[in-house]
Design an enzyme around this catalytic site. Structure first.
Site, PDB file in Angstrom:
ATOM      1  N   VAL A  61       0.806  -1.231   0.000  1.00 16.50           N
ATOM      2  CA  VAL A  61       0.000   0.000   0.000  1.00 16.50           C
ATOM      3  C   VAL A  61       0.836   1.278   0.000  1.00 16.50           C
ATOM      4  O   VAL A  61       0.285   2.361  -0.140  1.00 16.50           O
ATOM      5  CB  VAL A  61      -0.968   0.033   1.208  1.00 16.50           C
ATOM      6  CG1 VAL A  61      -2.003  -1.069   1.087  1.00 16.50           C
ATOM      7  CG2 VAL A  61      -0.211  -0.055   2.525  1.00 16.50           C
ATOM      8  N   TYR A  62       2.156   1.183   0.154  1.00 16.90           N
ATOM      9  CA  TYR A  62       2.982   2.386   0.120  1.00 16.90           C
ATOM     10  C   TYR A  62       2.942   2.974  -1.296  1.00 16.90           C
ATOM     11  O   TYR A  62       3.443   2.379  -2.252  1.00 16.90           O
ATOM     12  CB  TYR A  62       4.429   2.077   0.498  1.00 16.90           C
ATOM     13  CG  TYR A  62       4.666   1.728   1.955  1.00 16.90           C
ATOM     14  CD1 TYR A  62       3.637   1.747   2.889  1.00 16.90           C
ATOM     15  CD2 TYR A  62       5.929   1.357   2.395  1.00 16.90           C
ATOM     16  CE1 TYR A  62       3.858   1.419   4.218  1.00 16.90           C
ATOM     17  CE2 TYR A  62       6.172   1.030   3.727  1.00 16.90           C
ATOM     18  CZ  TYR A  62       5.130   1.053   4.626  1.00 16.90           C
ATOM     19  OH  TYR A  62       5.349   0.721   5.945  1.00 16.90           O
ATOM     20  N   SER A  63       2.306   4.130  -1.394  1.00 18.56           N
ATOM     21  CA  SER A  63       2.144   4.822  -2.679  1.00 18.56           C
ATOM     22  C   SER A  63       1.550   3.902  -3.750  1.00 18.56           C
ATOM     23  O   SER A  63       1.933   3.950  -4.925  1.00 18.56           O
ATOM     24  CB  SER A  63       3.478   5.406  -3.165  1.00 18.56           C
ATOM     25  OG  SER A  63       3.885   6.463  -2.328  1.00 18.56           O
TER      26      SER A  63
END
Length: 341
Positions: A61-63
């Site tokens: 889900v990071y960026s």
């Protein structure tokens, strides 16, 4: 760089690891953290490897997957020199009812996508990013065990679990002979010591290594926030404070005052002292540090290679202490249940 065993496993990891939450900068939350591109990420990784830091932590889900993709590009040609840690569980696809959680369906599809973004055949440490109360623990653990046996994952961990979530999972793994979790990626800092109440004793008892996230208290222990001074213009706090753990301002200032005093004694920076304090806590295997640029990274790397004195640790312990929630405060009144720290 000092190395430590990751919990009760044979894997040694550096005392400091590098978090890639600043890679990509997509969205309000991650945009407030940073927007590191491939070229800058490669340079930061060069600095890390030169310092002996070879563990890099990410998440799907990071960026929106960009962080993993940038990490994968930045380590091309040197995969054998790094350890990759990543996570999944939180919603990745808003339009897919199965695009979230720890079901067999989601995990199998997610891991394959992560391997592709990371340009690798295996993940050294895979961690569930949160506990999925809708999926049976047995389904999740059997799936993860299959992925370990298939060679796609080497070690397993969790993140943001409560103590009973983790203990139930360990008991189920032991019952069926499935791969055990060896890591717990948890929030822990001088202004967030809840980890000590339940998860640290569990880690000591069950051989679970702490992988510490946000060790500077969501940017509050950078040395930029002090009593009577305006908040810095560039910070993780603006635009993202709703995501961070709440902290009483007077308590924060009390801790920063203590850090300032020790900074004068040691000649070290406030962040270096806050990180060094964590490195001396039980169960801590590695601390995930982040950096927007080379200067911040080099500053954080200065947290290793020395130790606070016991007297300085005691000052910080006292300044940051809070009364634990029930039943933990009550348990500590019984001499047969001493605090782990």
């Amino acid at each position: 760089m000092e190395t430590r065993y990751l919990g009760n496993s044979g894997l040694r990891v550096p005392a400091l690891s590098f978090g890639t939450g600043t890679f990509g900068g997509k969205g309000q939350l991650f945009g407030s953290w940073g927007n590191t591109d491939v070229a800058e990420a490669s340079r930061l990784i060069d600095i890390c490897l030169d310092a002996g830091l070879n563990l890099f932590d990410s998440a799907d889900v990071y960026s929106g997957g960009m962080a993993e993709s940038i990490l994968g590009e930045a380590i091309k040609g040197r995969r054998d020199k790094v350890l990759i840690s990543t996570k999944a569980t939180f919603r990745f696809d808003e339009n897919d009812p199965n695009g979230v959680g720890s079901s067999r369906f989601h995990l199998l599809r997610t891991i394959d996508a992560q391997l592709k973004r990371l340009s690798t055949d295996y993940i050294d440490l895979f961690q569930l990013h949160g506990f999925d109360a809708k999926t049976p623990v047995e389904e999740t653990l059997r799936t993860l065990d299959d992925l370990v046996r298939a060679g796609k994952i080497r070690y397993l961990g969790v993140s943001n679990f409560s103590g009973w979530h983790l203990m139930k999972s360990l008991a189920v793994a032991d019952r069926y002979g499935w791969t055990r979790y060896v890591a717990n990626q948890a929030y822990y800092s001088l202004i967030g010591r809840d980890y000590e109440w339940e998860q640290m004793p569990l880690g000591l008892d069950q051989g679970i290594g702490g992988v510490i996230w946000s060790p500077l208290g969501w940017g509050r222990l950078t040395g930029k926030i002090r009593r009577g001074q305006p908040r810095p213009e560039v910070s993780r706090l603006p635009g993202s404070s709703d995501f961070g753990p709440p902290v009483d301002e007077e308590r924060l200032y009390h801790v920063v005052d203590a850090l300032d005093r020790i900074a004068e004694e040691t000649g070290k920076t406030v962040p270096q002292i806050a990180l060094n304090w964590l490195l001396q806590r039980p169960t801590v295997s590695t601390i995930v540090i982040g950096a927007r640029n080379e200067e911040q990274l080099k500053q954080n790397l200065g947290a290793v290679g020395w130790n606070l004195t016991p007297e300085q640790v005691a000052v910080l312990d006292e300044a940051s202490a809070v009364t634990p929630a029930y039943p933990y405060w009550h348990q500590r009144t019984f001499e047969r249940n001493p605090s782990p720290v």
